[in-house]
Write an enzyme that holds these catalytic residues in place. Structure first.
Site: not given
Length: 549
Positions: A86, A360, A378, A402, A431-432, A452-453
């Site tokens: 990340r 993403t 992403t 974010d 993050s998701s 898809g967030g």
């Protein structure tokens, strides 16, 4: 049977791998790059790395060098691993960075200012995964991406339309417009997209991946930052390191689950929701039934509420109560609060999530020996900052948005101020992303993930339920109508194909519904009767593709 489902089923059946390795991604050329690596004896990680670099060329909306993500690996021998690459906040980032001088709130900047760019992690993360489990030479894995960038590739209708949609944003930055248009005019389907600067960057990385963080590529990044108000310095790039973490582990109906740990919330939401749903006989209710959709939405509502309260980068929030959140006992307590015939009410006085950012991308790999990789990465929003690094040819992320924007301020306008996810030097934003691998009796039986967030965990959850509870094959598990609940806003997001009778029943239970055209883009591998089935989400992203060894 819907025509869409029938056509997708035919495509899937034509691409089933007969006991061989499978690569599933959002672009055919990238999937083929990974499958070619498998045919040469490469590992699942080798194939994932080759696919990811190829996506940076052929899927610039989300494939990337300038972003970050997570790679979950489950080898047949040895322990599962999780590489967190990340992005990180630069050293000059701070919790109040989005406040104006007078103390009022300034919307996190996207698309036109470099202040929203996090230190990219993709190159270092892919290298770390390869160092641990790769078999083929590093340069071999970048070769397809270099060729695709240098020689170009023919744009599909979908790719051309995606680039054309971004032209107004690209016009704000001359080098980006030059790379992704024909002298300012949109590229058309059938045109060849050549990216020579990107090819040169990839060639440097093939020789020495560290070039991104301390060589020519790093100097190009820093020069752009200094000239245009960016925060990333040479020291920030040199300091970046991916982090090896223990995957989250859970169980569901006799299956072992491996999923993403913080700073991703995907694993927590997925496992917590599955723990709640394990107490219901979903199969008897039926896929898409009012009862199944209601109970799944209520499980997601509660898992997302816990996400909001507790999750962030564990290096800055070391007391995340994961053991409790993922326990069956906690699920029992939450399940007891669910009414089977009526919607719960989310508390708007505490949190409300900002808009989803869908672009993403995810890839799934299973090699012929049963080694599996689930990789999600992403640029944040579609095409990230919508700005390349001049001379380097790759797009930058806009990931710092974010972070929670205003310390201590949470309101119904969408501002969230909880402490675990405030910007601090070196912190990774929450993050998701939700790469997941399912195992039964020591063998991988499913690999799944999606963009898809904040809808990502719900999309992945749907593919798992479709396969495990409802007995669907890979194609059907991917194509089934999707829905999502994230606690706040207090509503169920539903795709248009969800049956009308189910919608009416949900509304009668007190749910508010919001219809969307599509949700996510799952890339799934399912092993049934010893055979791997790959299913790409072809109707939600028509260029998605399965390639077999």
């Amino acid at each position: 049977m819907h025509l869409r489902f029938f056509l997708s089923l035919c495509l899937s059946l034509s691409l089933l791998a007969q006991g061989k390795g499978v690569v599933v991604s959002q672009e055919r050329l990238a999937s083929e790059a990974g499958a070619a690596v498998l045919r040469e004896g490469g590992s699942a990680v080798d194939a994932a790395v080759a696919t990811a670099f190829a996506l940076a060329v052929v899927h610039p909306a989300a494939g990337n060098l300038g972003g970050g993500g997570f790679l979950l690996s489950r080898p047949t021998s040895g322990q599962p691993s999780f590489v967190d690459f990340r992005e990180t906040a630069p050293a000059s980032a701070h919790p109040r960075m989005w406040l104006k001088a007078d103390g009022t709130y300034d919307e996190p900047r996207h698309h036109d200012e470099l202040a929203s760019v996090g230190v990219p992690g993709t190159v270092a993360g892919l290298r770390e995964a390869w160092k641990r489990e790769g078999r083929l030479p590093w340069a071999r894995l970048l070769a397809p991406a270099i060729r695709l960038a240098r020689e170009g590739f023919v744009l599909s209708e979908n790719q051309a339309a995606s680039l054309a949609e971004q032209l107004p944003a690209f016009r704000k930055h001359g080098p980006t417009l030059a790379q992704f248009s024909r002298k300012g005019e949109p590229l058309r389907a059938g045109d060849r997209l050549v990216q020579r600067d990107l090819a040169r960057t990839l060639a440097r990385l093939a020789k020495d991946w560290r070039d991104f963080y301390r060589g020519t590529t790093a100097r190009l990044i820093v020069r752009d930052m200094k000239a245009n108000g960016g925060l990333i310095t040479a020291a920030d790039l040199r300091a970046y390191r991916p982090v090896l973490r223990e995957p989250l582990r859970g169980t569901y109906r006799g299956l072992e689950l491996l999923a993403a740990p913080p700073p991703s919330s995907g694993g927590q939401v997925l496992i917590e929701a599955l723990n709640i749903l394990e107490g219901y006989d979903l199969r008897a209710m039926g896929a898409g039934s009012p009862a199944a959709v209601h109970l799944t939405s209520e499980a997601l509502r509660r898992a997302f509420a816990d996400r909001a309260q507790f999750l962030g980068d564990p290096a800055f929030t070391p007391d995340i109560p994961l053991a409790r959140l993922l326990s069956k006992a906690h699920a029992d307590e939450l399940r007891a609060t669910i009414r089977p015939d009526h919607a719960s009410t989310s508390d708007p006085a505490r949190f409300i999530w900002p808009k989803d950012r869908p672009d993403t991308t995810h890839l799934s790999v299973l090699d012929g020996k049963g080694n599996a990789v689930s990789l999600t990465y992403t640029l944040e929003e579609s095409y990230g900052l919508r700005r390349i690094v001049p001379g380097a040819g790759f797009l930058l992320n806009d990931e710092l948005g974010d972070f929670n924007a205003v310390p201590g301020l949470t309101d119904t306008a969408g501002r969230i101020g909880t402490a675990p996810n405030l910007a601090r030097p070196g912190q990774r934003p929450l993050s998701s992303m939700c790469p997941v691998i399912l195992v039964k009796d020591g063998r991988v039986v499913m690999v799944s993930g999606s963009p898809g967030g904040r809808t990502i965990p719900a999309t992945v959850l749907g593919t798992v339920l479709n396969a495990v509870d409802f007995g669907m094959d890979a194609r059907a598990a991917v194509d089934a109508p999707r829905f999502h609940h994230q606690w706040l806003p207090d509503r169920i997001q539903v795709e248009a194909d969800l049956p009308a009778a189910t919608r009416e029943a949900l509304q009668a239970m007190g749910h508010t519904l919001k219809e969307v055209k599509k949700q996510g883009c799952a890339q799934v591998i399912l092993v049934r009767d010893g055979r791997a089935e790959g299913a790409a989400d072809t109707w939600r992203w028509v260029d998605s593709s399965v390639a077999s060894e």
